[in-house]
Design a protein around this motif. Structure first.
Motif, PDB file in Angstrom:
ATOM      1  N   THR A 187     -26.273  22.436 -16.037  1.00  0.00           N
ATOM      2  CA  THR A 187     -27.108  23.200 -16.962  1.00  0.00           C
ATOM      3  C   THR A 187     -28.477  23.416 -16.332  1.00  0.00           C
ATOM      4  O   THR A 187     -28.974  22.547 -15.596  1.00  0.00           O
ATOM      5  CB  THR A 187     -27.245  22.479 -18.318  1.00  0.00           C
ATOM      6  OG1 THR A 187     -28.078  23.261 -19.189  1.00  0.00           O
ATOM      7  CG2 THR A 187     -27.867  21.105 -18.150  1.00  0.00           C
ATOM      8  N   LYS A 188     -29.072  24.553 -16.589  1.00  0.00           N
ATOM      9  CA  LYS A 188     -30.379  24.875 -16.017  1.00  0.00           C
ATOM     10  C   LYS A 188     -31.458  23.949 -16.585  1.00  0.00           C
ATOM     11  O   LYS A 188     -31.399  23.564 -17.749  1.00  0.00           O
ATOM     12  CB  LYS A 188     -30.758  26.316 -16.347  1.00  0.00           C
ATOM     13  CG  LYS A 188     -29.775  27.360 -15.861  1.00  0.00           C
ATOM     14  CD  LYS A 188     -30.197  28.738 -16.353  1.00  0.00           C
ATOM     15  CE  LYS A 188     -29.155  29.791 -16.031  1.00  0.00           C
ATOM     16  NZ  LYS A 188     -29.514  31.117 -16.588  1.00  0.00           N
ATOM     17  N   ARG A 247     -34.424  21.325 -26.511  1.00  0.00           N
ATOM     18  CA  ARG A 247     -32.979  21.245 -26.743  1.00  0.00           C
ATOM     19  C   ARG A 247     -32.716  20.546 -28.073  1.00  0.00           C
ATOM     20  O   ARG A 247     -33.396  19.589 -28.432  1.00  0.00           O
ATOM     21  CB  ARG A 247     -32.280  20.507 -25.594  1.00  0.00           C
ATOM     22  CG  ARG A 247     -32.347  21.261 -24.270  1.00  0.00           C
ATOM     23  CD  ARG A 247     -31.608  20.527 -23.168  1.00  0.00           C
ATOM     24  NE  ARG A 247     -31.844  21.138 -21.864  1.00  0.00           N
ATOM     25  CZ  ARG A 247     -30.943  21.835 -21.178  1.00  0.00           C
ATOM     26  NH1 ARG A 247     -29.738  22.019 -21.687  1.00  0.00           N
ATOM     27  NH2 ARG A 247     -31.237  22.346 -20.004  1.00  0.00           N
ATOM     28  N   SER A 270     -26.390  20.177 -24.617  1.00  0.00           N
ATOM     29  CA  SER A 270     -26.328  20.895 -23.348  1.00  0.00           C
ATOM     30  C   SER A 270     -26.832  22.323 -23.470  1.00  0.00           C
ATOM     31  O   SER A 270     -27.031  23.003 -22.452  1.00  0.00           O
ATOM     32  CB  SER A 270     -24.885  20.907 -22.819  1.00  0.00           C
ATOM     33  OG  SER A 270     -24.025  21.598 -23.713  1.00  0.00           O
ATOM     34  N   ARG A 302     -29.252  25.461 -23.806  1.00  0.00           N
ATOM     35  CA  ARG A 302     -30.601  25.725 -23.324  1.00  0.00           C
ATOM     36  C   ARG A 302     -31.606  25.737 -24.481  1.00  0.00           C
ATOM     37  O   ARG A 302     -31.284  26.123 -25.601  1.00  0.00           O
ATOM     38  CB  ARG A 302     -30.635  27.087 -22.614  1.00  0.00           C
ATOM     39  CG  ARG A 302     -29.855  27.124 -21.320  1.00  0.00           C
ATOM     40  CD  ARG A 302     -30.650  26.500 -20.175  1.00  0.00           C
ATOM     41  NE  ARG A 302     -31.847  27.264 -19.908  1.00  0.00           N
ATOM     42  CZ  ARG A 302     -33.049  26.724 -19.669  1.00  0.00           C
ATOM     43  NH1 ARG A 302     -33.207  25.417 -19.695  1.00  0.00           N
ATOM     44  NH2 ARG A 302     -34.090  27.493 -19.422  1.00  0.00           N
ATOM     45  N   GLU A 356     -25.800  30.288 -21.093  1.00  0.00           N
ATOM     46  CA  GLU A 356     -25.035  29.070 -21.352  1.00  0.00           C
ATOM     47  C   GLU A 356     -24.680  28.984 -22.827  1.00  0.00           C
ATOM     48  O   GLU A 356     -25.398  29.488 -23.695  1.00  0.00           O
ATOM     49  CB  GLU A 356     -25.832  27.832 -20.908  1.00  0.00           C
ATOM     50  CG  GLU A 356     -26.152  27.838 -19.415  1.00  0.00           C
ATOM     51  CD  GLU A 356     -26.870  26.566 -18.959  1.00  0.00           C
ATOM     52  OE1 GLU A 356     -26.880  25.582 -19.727  1.00  0.00           O
ATOM     53  OE2 GLU A 356     -27.422  26.566 -17.849  1.00  0.00           O
ATOM     54  N   HIS A 410     -20.111  22.631 -23.975  1.00  0.00           N
ATOM     55  CA  HIS A 410     -20.299  23.038 -22.583  1.00  0.00           C
ATOM     56  C   HIS A 410     -19.023  23.602 -21.977  1.00  0.00           C
ATOM     57  O   HIS A 410     -19.054  24.209 -20.906  1.00  0.00           O
ATOM     58  CB  HIS A 410     -20.751  21.839 -21.754  1.00  0.00           C
ATOM     59  CG  HIS A 410     -19.767  20.707 -21.756  1.00  0.00           C
ATOM     60  ND1 HIS A 410     -19.631  19.845 -22.825  1.00  0.00           N
ATOM     61  CD2 HIS A 410     -18.844  20.299 -20.841  1.00  0.00           C
ATOM     62  CE1 HIS A 410     -18.695  18.961 -22.557  1.00  0.00           C
ATOM     63  NE2 HIS A 410     -18.185  19.207 -21.363  1.00  0.00           N
TER      64      HIS A 410
END
Length: 565
Positions: free
Chosen positions: A171-172, A222, A237, A239, A431, A436
């Protein structure tokens, strides 16, 4: 008389506000959440909402309740409870916390800094190493006893390599694009041979009233709503997004949580004018969750969401208006979903849960409900079991299934105020907002979390992830896809084949083992995390036209740190 009424109103609110502790959110990766969950299973914390993150004030209230029942814990756990209480009772001011405090007419304010970073090394492919390091500067403080604020701007120094992560775990951690000093100067993905710079932006304004039973928050971070690992409708997870949140405990057995936020996709939005589709990714997100606690051993919740093109739509901004019904009333143009969730608890011993997420369902043929590709559903079932002989040890057993086309949605063209179709898939910044896992996947998950020593935690995990898809470049739309960007074409609804999990495309099977050791250094307000994971992936072709890759093994070593967090 007027002055008396004003004074009475002010006195009433202040008398019901939470204490002077800060009302800012506690990071989702803080170990206190494991303690709260175990205490909830033991029956100490009853009717605890599953809309996280919690505020520091709320966590402190929970820890005090746990401390009152400390006789239910072993000596090591009692020591950890005492340390957590001290952490959340102590002031966050001072150089040892990474900030300089000032006193002003509105209250105390702190100017400070913090840093975190992670390095991943895949020894099976030494070129695929990953590094992200962030340094942020912030301004935060409390106004009176009920309002806290926090604003942060930071920079990251990253070498991005998703291949140095376990399958489906990347994840970014940065915002927007990357900037370098070579070629290319700008990178939208950051996947370059040398490190690049990027940005990180966080903020929060939170107010709490009535002993933390009413929380109003505007924040970018988040969120994690639900009781499972990788929740189906809003997961940790996902963003971060800028959103307005509301949480209220309406009664001892009833809680309402609500969020409305602004979403986009930096990479695709930047490129959209050069693409033939010219799709806009400027959209909004509304999620409403109502939780019922009829008994101490049963929790029922319903969650409804809407993804909608950016506009001043008052209905989605009303916490009491049901998004799924409102979408049909106001035009039927937005992407809505519904979730039903159940927790059954054996007090003091274990918790069992089930979550069902309906993106879309078609009931004309119940017999073929799970084979009809138009039925886009997902579900989770699992159990969480505390192990009393070890310190705050929790075992999690879980199964997750994400059907094809879940989270995907066709671009909406019926917004009068938009000059281009709007992407309304259940995503933010590329995302998923929910699990996820991509569509057409399942996961067997086992986890053991344990507080080995007072300032040390151990996490062991095993995952089996199976995912299937077909050639995205195929001219025929009517095949089963496992990609959130490949949506269901309703004008060809009768041409789709039945779903046949594990046999309707090219499938990758992923066995993943991981271990993580986290060591806290309270004196320096820091944490160091050591990690190792092994994954082995192989592919099954079935009848797919795609050529399966060679089997792949990854041995990944990770080192992370956090300072002043």
């Amino acid at each position: 008389m007027k002055q008396f009424i004003i004074f009475f109103i002010i006195f009433f609110f202040i008398s019901h506000m939470a204490g002077s502790q800060t009302h800012l959110a506690v990071n989702l990766d803080h170990p206190v959440y494991t303690i709260l969950e175990i205490a909830s299973i033991k029956g100490i914390l009853q009717n605890l909402s599953h809309a996280k993150p919690y505020s520091r004030s709320m966590v402190l209230i929970c820890l005090k309740k746990i401390d009152e029942k400390r006789n239910l814990f072993n000596s090591s756990e009692q020591t950890m409870i005492g340390q957590m209480l001290k952490e959340f009772q102590d002031s966050q001011e001072g150089i040892h916390n990474g900030n300089i405090p000032f006193k002003g007419p509105l209250g105390n304010v702190m100017i400070g800094m913090k840093s975190d970073g992670t390095t991943h090394l895949n020894i099976n492919d030494l070129d695929a190493w990953h590094m992200d390091t962030a340094l942020s500067f912030y301004l935060k403080g409390n106004i009176a006893s009920f309002l806290s604020y926090y604003g942060s701007f930071g920079g990251t120094f990253d070498k991005v390599s998703p291949d140095s992560f376990e399958p489906y775990s990347f994840t970014k951690k940065w915002d927007s694009f990357h900037i370098g000093f070579g070629e290319p100067r700008y990178s939208l993905e950051g996947i370059e041979s040398t490190p690049y710079f990027s940005f990180r932006l966080e903020d929060e304004i939170s107010a709490e009233f009535f002993n933390s039973n009413l929380l109003i928050r505007l924040a970018r971070f988040r969120r994690d709503w639900g009781f499972s690992q990788g929740n189906l409708y809003l997961s940790e997870s996902a963003r971060p997004y800028e959103g307005f949140d509301l949480y209220t405990k309406l009664a001892s057995s009833l809680a309402l949580s609500y969020t409305v936020g602004s979403l986009s996709d930096w990479k695709k939005e930047d490129n959209r004018l050069t693409q033939p589709e010219n799709i806009s990714y400027q959209k909004m997100f509304t999620l409403q969750m109502l939780e019922f606690f009829p008994t101490e051993w049963l929790t029922l919740s319903i969650a409804a969401s809407a993804i909608w093109g950016k506009r001043f739509e008052l209905g989605y901004m009303n916490p009491l208006l049901y998004p799924v019904i409102y979408q049909n009333v106001q035009g039927n143009f937005d992407n809505v979903a519904q979730s039903v969730n159940i927790i059954f608890q054996i007090p003091h011993y274990s918790r069992f849960y089930f979550s069902f997420y309906a993106d879309e369902m078609e009931f004309s043929d119940i017999e073929h409900f799970f084979s009809n590709p138009r039925n886009m559903v997902a579900f989770q079932l699992g159990a969480k079991i505390p192990v009393p002989i070890f310190s705050f040890t929790l075992i999690t057993l879980q199964y997750t299934k994400i059907e094809p086309f879940v989270y995907a949605h066709y671009p909406e063209e019926n917004y009068a105020s938009f000059s281009a179709p709007v992407d309304v898939s259940y995503t933010n910044d590329g995302e998923n907002l929910g699990s996820h896992l991509p569509p057409n996947s399942d996961e067997f998950f086992i986890s053991i979390e344990s507080g080995v020593y007072t300032n040390m935690r151990l996490t062991l995990q095993y995952r089996l992830i199976r995912h299937g898809s077909n050639d995205k470049d195929a001219l025929d739309h009517t095949i089963i896809y496992g990609d959130v960007e490949e949506y269901f074409h309703y004008d060809e609804v009768d041409q789709y084949p039945d779903k046949l999990f594990l046999a309707d495309g090219l499938y990758d099977w992923n066995n993943i083992f991981s271990i993580e050791i986290a060591v806290d250094i309270p004196k320096y307000n820091s944490t160091i995390i050591f990690g190792y994971s092994f994954s082995y992936t192989w592919w099954v072709k079935n009848e797919s036209t795609l050529t399966p890759p060679d089997s792949e093994a990854k041995n990944i070593f990770a080192l992370s740190y956090k300072i002043f967090q």
